[in-house]
Design an enzyme around this catalytic site. Structure first.
Site, PDB file in Angstrom:
ATOM      1  N   HIS A  69      61.275 102.526 134.643  1.00 55.29           N
ATOM      2  CA  HIS A  69      61.951 102.201 133.383  1.00 55.29           C
ATOM      3  C   HIS A  69      61.155 102.792 132.226  1.00 55.29           C
ATOM      4  O   HIS A  69      60.161 102.221 131.765  1.00 55.29           O
ATOM      5  CB  HIS A  69      62.089 100.686 133.196  1.00 55.29           C
ATOM      6  CG  HIS A  69      62.994 100.327 132.049  1.00 55.29           C
ATOM      7  ND1 HIS A  69      64.255  99.804 132.238  1.00 55.29           N
ATOM      8  CD2 HIS A  69      62.837 100.433 130.710  1.00 55.29           C
ATOM      9  CE1 HIS A  69      64.822  99.597 131.066  1.00 55.29           C
ATOM     10  NE2 HIS A  69      63.976  99.975 130.120  1.00 55.29           N
ATOM     11  N   CYS A  70      61.588 103.963 131.786  1.00 52.40           N
ATOM     12  CA  CYS A  70      60.985 104.585 130.612  1.00 52.40           C
ATOM     13  C   CYS A  70      62.070 105.381 129.894  1.00 52.40           C
ATOM     14  O   CYS A  70      63.172 105.578 130.408  1.00 52.40           O
ATOM     15  CB  CYS A  70      59.794 105.467 130.996  1.00 52.40           C
ATOM     16  SG  CYS A  70      60.126 106.683 132.295  1.00 52.40           S
ATOM     17  N   HIS A  71      61.756 105.809 128.688  1.00 48.87           N
ATOM     18  CA  HIS A  71      62.745 106.479 127.848  1.00 48.87           C
ATOM     19  C   HIS A  71      62.186 107.802 127.323  1.00 48.87           C
ATOM     20  O   HIS A  71      60.967 107.993 127.264  1.00 48.87           O
ATOM     21  CB  HIS A  71      63.111 105.601 126.648  1.00 48.87           C
ATOM     22  CG  HIS A  71      63.502 104.204 127.001  1.00 48.87           C
ATOM     23  ND1 HIS A  71      64.734 103.882 127.534  1.00 48.87           N
ATOM     24  CD2 HIS A  71      62.820 103.032 126.899  1.00 48.87           C
ATOM     25  CE1 HIS A  71      64.790 102.577 127.742  1.00 48.87           C
ATOM     26  NE2 HIS A  71      63.644 102.038 127.371  1.00 48.87           N
ATOM     27  N   TYR A 109      69.103 101.500 115.873  1.00 50.33           N
ATOM     28  CA  TYR A 109      67.712 101.718 115.484  1.00 50.33           C
ATOM     29  C   TYR A 109      67.401 103.200 115.586  1.00 50.33           C
ATOM     30  O   TYR A 109      68.095 103.940 116.295  1.00 50.33           O
ATOM     31  CB  TYR A 109      66.750 100.905 116.372  1.00 50.33           C
ATOM     32  CG  TYR A 109      66.711 101.350 117.829  1.00 50.33           C
ATOM     33  CD1 TYR A 109      65.713 102.194 118.294  1.00 50.33           C
ATOM     34  CD2 TYR A 109      67.672 100.920 118.734  1.00 50.33           C
ATOM     35  CE1 TYR A 109      65.667 102.598 119.622  1.00 50.33           C
ATOM     36  CE2 TYR A 109      67.641 101.317 120.060  1.00 50.33           C
ATOM     37  CZ  TYR A 109      66.633 102.157 120.497  1.00 50.33           C
ATOM     38  OH  TYR A 109      66.609 102.551 121.814  1.00 50.33           O
ATOM     39  N   ARG A 153      74.089 101.956 132.569  1.00 52.00           N
ATOM     40  CA  ARG A 153      73.481 100.774 131.960  1.00 52.00           C
ATOM     41  C   ARG A 153      74.431 100.139 130.952  1.00 52.00           C
ATOM     42  O   ARG A 153      75.133 100.832 130.209  1.00 52.00           O
ATOM     43  CB  ARG A 153      72.188 101.162 131.249  1.00 52.00           C
ATOM     44  CG  ARG A 153      71.321  99.980 130.817  1.00 52.00           C
ATOM     45  CD  ARG A 153      70.165 100.454 129.984  1.00 52.00           C
ATOM     46  NE  ARG A 153      69.110  99.446 129.870  1.00 52.00           N
ATOM     47  CZ  ARG A 153      68.281  99.367 128.842  1.00 52.00           C
ATOM     48  NH1 ARG A 153      68.367 100.223 127.844  1.00 52.00           N
ATOM     49  NH2 ARG A 153      67.343  98.424 128.806  1.00 52.00           N
ATOM     50  N   HIS A 156      63.755  93.806 132.888  1.00 53.32           N
ATOM     51  CA  HIS A 156      62.716  93.012 132.225  1.00 53.32           C
ATOM     52  C   HIS A 156      62.763  91.514 132.554  1.00 53.32           C
ATOM     53  O   HIS A 156      62.632  90.670 131.661  1.00 53.32           O
ATOM     54  CB  HIS A 156      62.814  93.205 130.709  1.00 53.32           C
ATOM     55  CG  HIS A 156      62.851  94.633 130.269  1.00 53.32           C
ATOM     56  ND1 HIS A 156      62.125  95.634 130.886  1.00 53.32           N
ATOM     57  CD2 HIS A 156      63.563  95.251 129.274  1.00 53.32           C
ATOM     58  CE1 HIS A 156      62.365  96.791 130.276  1.00 53.32           C
ATOM     59  NE2 HIS A 156      63.233  96.583 129.312  1.00 53.32           N
ATOM     60  N   ASP A 187      58.384 100.850 130.325  1.00 56.79           N
ATOM     61  CA  ASP A 187      59.265 100.752 129.150  1.00 56.79           C
ATOM     62  C   ASP A 187      58.759 101.626 128.003  1.00 56.79           C
ATOM     63  O   ASP A 187      59.126 101.413 126.852  1.00 56.79           O
ATOM     64  CB  ASP A 187      59.444  99.297 128.702  1.00 56.79           C
ATOM     65  CG  ASP A 187      60.637  99.113 127.762  1.00 56.79           C
ATOM     66  OD1 ASP A 187      61.555  99.956 127.793  1.00 56.79           O
ATOM     67  OD2 ASP A 187      60.636  98.143 126.978  1.00 56.79           O
ATOM     68  N   ASN A 245      61.666  98.905 119.677  1.00 57.74           N
ATOM     69  CA  ASN A 245      62.046  97.604 119.105  1.00 57.74           C
ATOM     70  C   ASN A 245      61.046  96.500 119.439  1.00 57.74           C
ATOM     71  O   ASN A 245      61.427  95.364 119.724  1.00 57.74           O
ATOM     72  CB  ASN A 245      63.445  97.189 119.591  1.00 57.74           C
ATOM     73  CG  ASN A 245      64.520  98.133 119.109  1.00 57.74           C
ATOM     74  OD1 ASN A 245      64.584  98.456 117.919  1.00 57.74           O
ATOM     75  ND2 ASN A 245      65.361  98.605 120.022  1.00 57.74           N
TER      76      ASN A 245
END
Length: 276
Positions: free
Chosen positions: A15-17, A33, A108, A165, A233, A238
């Protein structure tokens, strides 16, 4: 910081962006955002530092349904990255096939209030039906209360699904809180349910190194480590609490799961089954 533990060969950040750069991959006009750019080159450098060799890029809502940034990251990885998409109801079968060929293996849905709240459930069920023939899964980004409010939806899903999460439960309310009891009951009874023991900073009251999130991960590991995933993450969008240090998060995983064999299952074996 450098982690105090050595991760197993093939470890996956599930889980990363990747954000931007905005000059090449613009952010969506209706985004909730605007993050700082977090380029794939930076992610690769971080993973090399942590001892991570594979990753799942979770497409972020700030890029809308334009999947270019995520597909570009996957294409640059030499088969070491996979991805989770955000799509709209109008997506064509041709586009879904293009996404699959580009390394996407799931879609998602955001339910969290600060990202728009509960999606259109008719669209939700239509998309679940459409991804089923490709063997994809769905990823659910919930607020803790959704674990109670969406029980009917969770019971109806007939493809593998991952809850991000640890359901964003609140550590201050303890492992006996109703949302976490609902999560553990779901995980125990539904073989399609997977959970990410990530987002410790979102579960915690917010003070590094987020040790108050450890008992929740330990409770899930005690039920069954075979459908758990872990991720950083990065770059932690945020976050209004303490900003995580990714080396500390790796060491926190060792506290959640002291057994090296079980850690390998979570970091290597489980993501291989789901994504490769």
């Amino acid at each position: 910081m450098k982690p105090g533990i050595e991760l197993p060969r093939g470890a996956c950040d599930a889980h990363c962006h990747v954000f931007g750069p905005a000059s090449k991959f613009p952010y969506a006009a209706d985004r909730s955002y605007t993050p700082p750019d977090a380029r794939v080159e930076q992610l690769r450098k971080l993973h090399a530092h942590l001892g991570i060799s594979r990753a799942v890029i979770v497409h972020a809502s700030c890029h809308g349904t334009d999947m270019a940034v995520t597909l570009d990251a996957i294409a640059s990885s030499g088969n070491l990255y996979r991805g989770v998409a955000v799509v709209e109801d109008a997506v064509t079968d041709v586009e879904l096939r293009r996404l699959h060929d580009g390394g996407i293996r799931g879609i998602r849905f955001n339910f969290v209030k600060h990202l728009g709240g509960v999606p259109d459930l008719q669209v939700f069920y239509r998309l679940v039906e459409r991804i089923k023939p490709m063997g994809w899964h769905i990823v659910l980004h919930f607020d803790a209360g959704d674990l109670l409010e969406q029980r009917e939806l969770l019971a109806r899903i007939d493809v593998p699904f991952i809850i991000d999460h640890m359901g964003r439960v609140k550590a201050a309310e303890g492992v006996e809180q109703k949302p976490f009891r609902a999560l553990t009951e779901l995980y125990r009874r539904n073989p399609l349910a997977w959970i990410k023991i990530s987002g410790a900073e979102r579960v915690s009251v917010g003070k590094r190194p987020f040790r108050d999130a450890v008992p929740f991960a330990q409770a899930l590991i005690a039920i069954d480590a075979g459908r758990l995933l872990w991720g950083t993450d990065w770059p932690h969008p945020n976050i209004s609490k303490d900003m995580p240090n990714d080396g500390e998060l790796v060491d926190l995983l060792a506290q959640m799961c002291p057994d090296a064999g079980v850690r390998k299952q979570i970091l290597v074996d489980n993501p291989t089954r789901m994504y490769w």
